[in-house]
Each structure stands twice: as C-alpha cells, then as structure tokens.
Design a protein around this motif. Structure first.
Motif, PDB file in Angstrom:
ATOM      1  N   VAL A  31       0.848  -1.198   0.000  1.00 38.71           N
ATOM      2  CA  VAL A  31       0.000   0.000   0.000  1.00 38.71           C
ATOM      3  C   VAL A  31       0.881   1.245   0.000  1.00 38.71           C
ATOM      4  O   VAL A  31       1.805   1.366   0.806  1.00 38.71           O
ATOM      5  CB  VAL A  31      -0.934   0.020   1.243  1.00 38.71           C
ATOM      6  N   LEU A  32       0.575   2.167  -0.912  1.00 37.55           N
ATOM      7  CA  LEU A  32       1.246   3.459  -0.958  1.00 37.55           C
ATOM      8  C   LEU A  32       0.333   4.476  -0.298  1.00 37.55           C
ATOM      9  O   LEU A  32      -0.821   4.622  -0.689  1.00 37.55           O
ATOM     10  CB  LEU A  32       1.509   3.871  -2.415  1.00 37.55           C
ATOM     11  N   LEU A  33       0.836   5.150   0.719  1.00 34.83           N
ATOM     12  CA  LEU A  33       0.078   6.183   1.423  1.00 34.83           C
ATOM     13  C   LEU A  33       0.691   7.536   1.106  1.00 34.83           C
ATOM     14  O   LEU A  33       1.868   7.779   1.382  1.00 34.83           O
ATOM     15  CB  LEU A  33       0.092   5.941   2.929  1.00 34.83           C
ATOM     16  N   ASP A  34      -0.097   8.395   0.490  1.00 32.56           N
ATOM     17  CA  ASP A  34       0.322   9.748   0.174  1.00 32.56           C
ATOM     18  C   ASP A  34      -0.155  10.638   1.311  1.00 32.56           C
ATOM     19  O   ASP A  34      -1.341  10.896   1.456  1.00 32.56           O
ATOM     20  CB  ASP A  34      -0.302  10.179  -1.152  1.00 32.56           C
ATOM     21  N   ALA A  35       0.794  11.080   2.150  1.00 33.38           N
ATOM     22  CA  ALA A  35       0.473  11.929   3.293  1.00 33.38           C
ATOM     23  C   ALA A  35       0.806  13.388   2.991  1.00 33.38           C
ATOM     24  O   ALA A  35       1.226  14.137   3.864  1.00 33.38           O
ATOM     25  CB  ALA A  35       1.210  11.439   4.534  1.00 33.38           C
ATOM     26  N   TYR A  36       0.657  13.785   1.768  1.00 34.56           N
ATOM     27  CA  TYR A  36       0.834  15.128   1.233  1.00 34.56           C
ATOM     28  C   TYR A  36       2.306  15.529   1.144  1.00 34.56           C
ATOM     29  O   TYR A  36       2.801  15.717   0.052  1.00 34.56           O
ATOM     30  CB  TYR A  36       0.017  16.154   2.006  1.00 34.56           C
ATOM     31  N   HIS A  37       3.015  15.673   2.232  1.00 32.00           N
ATOM     32  CA  HIS A  37       4.425  16.042   2.169  1.00 32.00           C
ATOM     33  C   HIS A  37       5.342  14.844   2.332  1.00 32.00           C
ATOM     34  O   HIS A  37       6.562  14.988   2.301  1.00 32.00           O
ATOM     35  CB  HIS A  37       4.761  17.102   3.226  1.00 32.00           C
ATOM     36  N   ALA A  59       6.442   3.704  -6.242  1.00 28.55           N
ATOM     37  CA  ALA A  59       6.352   4.675  -5.148  1.00 28.55           C
ATOM     38  C   ALA A  59       7.372   5.798  -5.323  1.00 28.55           C
ATOM     39  O   ALA A  59       7.058   6.971  -5.105  1.00 28.55           O
ATOM     40  CB  ALA A  59       6.551   3.973  -3.811  1.00 28.55           C
ATOM     41  N   VAL A  60       8.575   5.462  -5.734  1.00 28.52           N
ATOM     42  CA  VAL A  60       9.606   6.479  -5.959  1.00 28.52           C
ATOM     43  C   VAL A  60       9.193   7.405  -7.104  1.00 28.52           C
ATOM     44  O   VAL A  60       9.312   8.633  -7.003  1.00 28.52           O
ATOM     45  CB  VAL A  60      10.977   5.818  -6.233  1.00 28.52           C
ATOM     46  N   ALA A  61       8.677   6.828  -8.185  1.00 27.80           N
ATOM     47  CA  ALA A  61       8.223   7.644  -9.320  1.00 27.80           C
ATOM     48  C   ALA A  61       7.046   8.534  -8.912  1.00 27.80           C
ATOM     49  O   ALA A  61       6.980   9.711  -9.303  1.00 27.80           O
ATOM     50  CB  ALA A  61       7.838   6.746 -10.493  1.00 27.80           C
ATOM     51  N   TYR A  62       6.135   8.001  -8.125  1.00 26.23           N
ATOM     52  CA  TYR A  62       4.984   8.775  -7.648  1.00 26.23           C
ATOM     53  C   TYR A  62       5.451   9.955  -6.801  1.00 26.23           C
ATOM     54  O   TYR A  62       5.001  11.082  -6.978  1.00 26.23           O
ATOM     55  CB  TYR A  62       4.061   7.866  -6.839  1.00 26.23           C
ATOM     56  N   ALA A  63       6.367   9.702  -5.874  1.00 25.75           N
ATOM     57  CA  ALA A  63       6.863  10.769  -4.999  1.00 25.75           C
ATOM     58  C   ALA A  63       7.592  11.845  -5.803  1.00 25.75           C
ATOM     59  O   ALA A  63       7.478  13.035  -5.502  1.00 25.75           O
ATOM     60  CB  ALA A  63       7.777  10.190  -3.928  1.00 25.75           C
ATOM     61  N   ALA A  64       8.306  11.440  -6.835  1.00 27.35           N
ATOM     62  CA  ALA A  64       9.015  12.407  -7.671  1.00 27.35           C
ATOM     63  C   ALA A  64       8.049  13.245  -8.495  1.00 27.35           C
ATOM     64  O   ALA A  64       8.286  14.435  -8.732  1.00 27.35           O
ATOM     65  CB  ALA A  64       9.998  11.684  -8.588  1.00 27.35           C
ATOM     66  N   ALA A  65       6.936  12.652  -8.928  1.00 22.97           N
ATOM     67  CA  ALA A  65       5.977  13.348  -9.782  1.00 22.97           C
ATOM     68  C   ALA A  65       4.965  14.175  -8.992  1.00 22.97           C
ATOM     69  O   ALA A  65       4.377  15.104  -9.539  1.00 22.97           O
ATOM     70  CB  ALA A  65       5.228  12.348 -10.647  1.00 22.97           C
ATOM     71  N   ALA A  66       4.762  13.877  -7.726  1.00 20.67           N
ATOM     72  CA  ALA A  66       3.715  14.530  -6.936  1.00 20.67           C
ATOM     73  C   ALA A  66       3.815  16.061  -6.921  1.00 20.67           C
ATOM     74  O   ALA A  66       2.793  16.724  -7.078  1.00 20.67           O
ATOM     75  CB  ALA A  66       3.696  13.967  -5.513  1.00 20.67           C
ATOM     76  N   PRO A  67       4.998  16.662  -6.746  1.00 20.23           N
ATOM     77  CA  PRO A  67       5.051  18.127  -6.744  1.00 20.23           C
ATOM     78  C   PRO A  67       4.605  18.736  -8.080  1.00 20.23           C
ATOM     79  O   PRO A  67       4.005  19.807  -8.096  1.00 20.23           O
ATOM     80  CB  PRO A  67       6.522  18.443  -6.463  1.00 20.23           C
ATOM     81  N   ALA A  68       4.884  18.068  -9.181  1.00 19.13           N
ATOM     82  CA  ALA A  68       4.459  18.583 -10.483  1.00 19.13           C
ATOM     83  C   ALA A  68       2.944  18.499 -10.646  1.00 19.13           C
ATOM     84  O   ALA A  68       2.331  19.329 -11.307  1.00 19.13           O
ATOM     85  CB  ALA A  68       5.147  17.804 -11.609  1.00 19.13           C
ATOM     86  N   LEU A  69       2.342  17.495 -10.018  1.00 18.92           N
ATOM     87  CA  LEU A  69       0.894  17.332 -10.096  1.00 18.92           C
ATOM     88  C   LEU A  69       0.175  18.350  -9.216  1.00 18.92           C
ATOM     89  O   LEU A  69      -0.950  18.738  -9.500  1.00 18.92           O
ATOM     90  CB  LEU A  69       0.498  15.914  -9.681  1.00 18.92           C
ATOM     91  N   ASP A  70       0.831  18.756  -8.124  1.00 17.59           N
ATOM     92  CA  ASP A  70       0.242  19.722  -7.193  1.00 17.59           C
ATOM     93  C   ASP A  70       1.383  20.630  -6.703  1.00 17.59           C
ATOM     94  O   ASP A  70       2.016  20.327  -5.685  1.00 17.59           O
ATOM     95  CB  ASP A  70      -0.417  18.992  -6.024  1.00 17.59           C
ATOM     96  N   PRO A  71       1.676  21.733  -7.404  1.00 19.01           N
ATOM     97  CA  PRO A  71       2.824  22.584  -7.052  1.00 19.01           C
ATOM     98  C   PRO A  71       2.803  23.113  -5.617  1.00 19.01           C
ATOM     99  O   PRO A  71       3.845  23.467  -5.090  1.00 19.01           O
ATOM    100  CB  PRO A  71       2.713  23.747  -8.052  1.00 19.01           C
ATOM    101  N   ALA A  72       1.670  23.141  -4.957  1.00 20.00           N
ATOM    102  CA  ALA A  72       1.615  23.632  -3.581  1.00 20.00           C
ATOM    103  C   ALA A  72       2.356  22.706  -2.624  1.00 20.00           C
ATOM    104  O   ALA A  72       2.689  23.092  -1.514  1.00 20.00           O
ATOM    105  CB  ALA A  72       0.167  23.788  -3.136  1.00 20.00           C
ATOM    106  N   ARG A  73       2.615  21.490  -3.030  1.00 23.34           N
ATOM    107  CA  ARG A  73       3.284  20.524  -2.151  1.00 23.34           C
ATOM    108  C   ARG A  73       4.737  20.883  -1.893  1.00 23.34           C
ATOM    109  O   ARG A  73       5.272  20.557  -0.855  1.00 23.34           O
ATOM    110  CB  ARG A  73       3.272  19.127  -2.780  1.00 23.34           C
TER     111      ARG A  73
END
Length: 76
Positions: A31-37, A59-73
């Motif tokens: 399970v991958l848990l995205d806790a925002y930061h 999970a590593v790819a998701y964490a790397a892409a997350a800021p681009a998906l939501d710049p506020a992160r």
C-alpha cells in the motif's frame, strides 16, 4: 490518498484504496500512502520480491511526480 498494489492480472497495478483502515495492511498487501508532504510504502512480509521491486519503483516515481501534479506541495 492511498493506493493498493495488486497482481490480479499478472501485472502489478495500483488501485485507489478509499476509506482505508489499519486492518487493510495485511501481510500480502503493498500500500502506498500519500500523506501530502511524505509518501509511505507498506510492504507486507508475504509480498513477492518481484512485486516489492515494482511497488518500490512505482512509489519512488509517484513521490518524484507529486510536486508537479500539485505545485503547492513543494518537494517531498
């Protein structure tokens, strides 16, 4: 957000896990848990080595892409 990795089709896929609870973290689960930061990957001790590798890479790819998906992160 939480995503559960499955291998039902022989291919590892990530499906959204809605309304998750601790009992969802079974020994077979990944399970991958995205806790925002932060992002956390739960890998049960019965998950295969191949599935673990793919889940970790995803999970590593998701964490790397997350800021681009939501710049506020900002950076994770």
């Amino acid at each position: 957000r939480a995503y559960v990795f499955t291998t039902k089709t022989g291919i590892v896929t990530a499906e959204p896990l809605w309304h998750y609870v601790q009992t969802d973290l079974v020994p077979e689960a990944m399970v991958l848990l995205d806790a925002y930061h932060s992002a956390y990957l739960w890998v049960g001790d019965r998950a295969s080595k191949a599935d673990r590798r793919v889940a970790l890479e995803t999970a590593v790819a998701y964490a790397a892409a997350a800021p681009a998906l939501d710049p506020a992160r900002g950076k994770m």
